[in-house]
Design an enzyme around this catalytic site. Structure first.
Site, PDB file in Angstrom:
ATOM      1  N   HIS A 128      31.182  41.670  36.666  1.00  0.00           N
ATOM      2  CA  HIS A 128      29.580  42.297  35.049  1.00  0.00           C
ATOM      3  C   HIS A 128      28.814  42.591  36.794  1.00  0.00           C
ATOM      4  CE1 HIS A 128      26.831  42.647  31.855  1.00  0.00           C
ATOM      5  NE2 HIS A 128      25.663  42.639  33.227  1.00  0.00           N
ATOM      6  N   GLU A 129      28.140  42.549  37.385  1.00  0.00           N
ATOM      7  CA  GLU A 129      27.403  43.557  38.062  1.00  0.00           C
ATOM      8  C   GLU A 129      28.848  44.197  38.573  1.00  0.00           C
ATOM      9  OE1 GLU A 129      24.665  44.051  38.079  1.00  0.00           O
ATOM     10  OE2 GLU A 129      24.478  41.532  36.845  1.00  0.00           O
ATOM     11  N   HIS A 174      29.312  47.005  37.487  1.00  0.00           N
ATOM     12  CA  HIS A 174      28.160  48.194  37.340  1.00  0.00           C
ATOM     13  C   HIS A 174      28.009  48.977  38.449  1.00  0.00           C
ATOM     14  CE1 HIS A 174      25.723  46.881  33.527  1.00  0.00           C
ATOM     15  NE2 HIS A 174      25.068  45.750  34.284  1.00  0.00           N
TER      16      HIS A 174
END
Length: 345
Positions: free
Chosen positions: A26-27, A30
């Site tokens: 997820h990170e 980003h």
């Protein structure tokens, strides 16, 4: 003694690693999107809390922290004003939107990959066609071998996972079904035995679904339908929570999920562990897109607001809503975590 301790501990470590992979993905979404949009990432952290070690490459500090239940991608100008041309706050709305949505998208892509691995590892590709019944199966009074299940209580069925989900949602022992029989759609009511689990009564599935020989097309189709079934279950669970079908005590947070995954690992049931991981990463991806304060979905809502009205929401409103949302979210997580811990004992 040491062997017994290791046998207890290693499944928990594997389960925690599963969670951390989902968070890193997820990170990482980003992070990659920020780099593509030429936004400076000040720190990319795996884990939370005190640092174990760190190193700096370019403008970014990479760190590993002691609590492997989280992580973050800290971008320049993300939570504070910055005049730098490499600041998040100085980028166009569509660029910031892409960076924010990238984390959830990566979780959803990870879900596709895991489901594809599960389907590819199976000896056969699942269908929704009934292959055989258990001995003394009650549903055989209405259903027949060769029936292809198309709907359960009004819910369209596309995959084997949909069948089990549809049956589990019934409130009584009689289900309205639509099956394809002899080339025609037949509407019928099928009765089942019930069984109890954790205070709730569920339909006992007393038939087996047909598996077909694997082909590339079959794997691709089954991966898509199974992924959609996992995604659908997220919305169905939310609906059941809102309507009161299930309460907070029926939900599981990180502690409960770690317990479930560790049990699967302990019994060497890798397929179950992967299915849980697929459900978790799809859950994280979709839930993060909901417009709930303190989640990515709320930031996306604010960016849409800015894009449509050509101005930002007033800072005092944004901070107040975010703060209230964070308090509610943390409170919700505390309740769920407490419930998980009480279940363990």
């Amino acid at each position: 003694m040491i062997s017994n301790i290791w046998h207890t501990v290693y499944p928990i470590l594997i389960a925690i690693l599963f969670f951390e992979i989902i968070i890193i993905i997820h990170e990482g979404g980003h992070f990659i999107a920020a780099r593509l949009m030429k936004i400076r990432v000040n720190e990319f952290s795996i884990g939370m809390g005190p640092k174990i070690f760190q190193f700096t490459k370019g403008d970014t500090t990479y760190s590993l922290r002691w609590i492997l239940f989280g992580g973050y991608c800290a971008m320049e100008g993300e939570s504070e004003e910055s005049d730098s041309e490499f600041s998040f706050s100085q980028k166009k709305v569509w660029q910031r939107f892409f960076v924010v949505v990238a984390g959830a998208l990566m979780n959803l892509v990870l879900g596709v990959i895991i489901v594809a691995i599960i389907v590819s590892a199976q000896s056969l590709v699942g269908t929704t066609e009934i292959a055989k019944f258990d001995d003394n199966a009650v549903s055989s009074q209405a259903l027949q071998v060769g029936d292809r299940i198309k709907a359960i209580d009004g819910m369209r069925i596309y995959s084997p996972n949909d069948v089990s989900t549809g049956l589990s949602r019934s409130r009584d022992d009689t289900i309205e079904m639509v099956v394809e029989r002899g080339g025609k759609d037949v509407k019928l009511n099928a009765k089942f035995d019930m069984e109890e689990y954790e205070g709730h009564r569920f339909i006992k599935m007393d038939f087996w679904l047909l598996g077909k020989k694997k082909t590339l097309g079959g794997i691709v189709k089954n991966t898509a339908t199974e992924w959609m079934a996992f995604a659908r279950s997220v919305f169905l669970s939310l609906h059941d929570l809102i309507t009161g079908r299930f309460g907070l005590n029926d939900l599981s947070g990180p502690v409960g999920a770690v317990n479930i995954v560790s049990k699967a690992v302990k019994t060497n049931n890798i397929n179950t562990a992967l299915r849980i991981m697929a459900l978790l990463t799809i859950n994280v991806g979709l839930f993060n897109l909901f417009p709930i304060p303190a989640l990515d979905g709320w930031r996306l809502f604010l960016l849409l607001f800015e894009g449509i009205f050509r101005r930002k929401m007033p800072d005092k409103w944004e901070w107040a809503i975010n703060g209230a949302g964070l308090v509610i979210l943390l409170g919700f997580m505390c309740v769920i975590t407490f419930s998980d811990i009480t279940k363990l004992f």
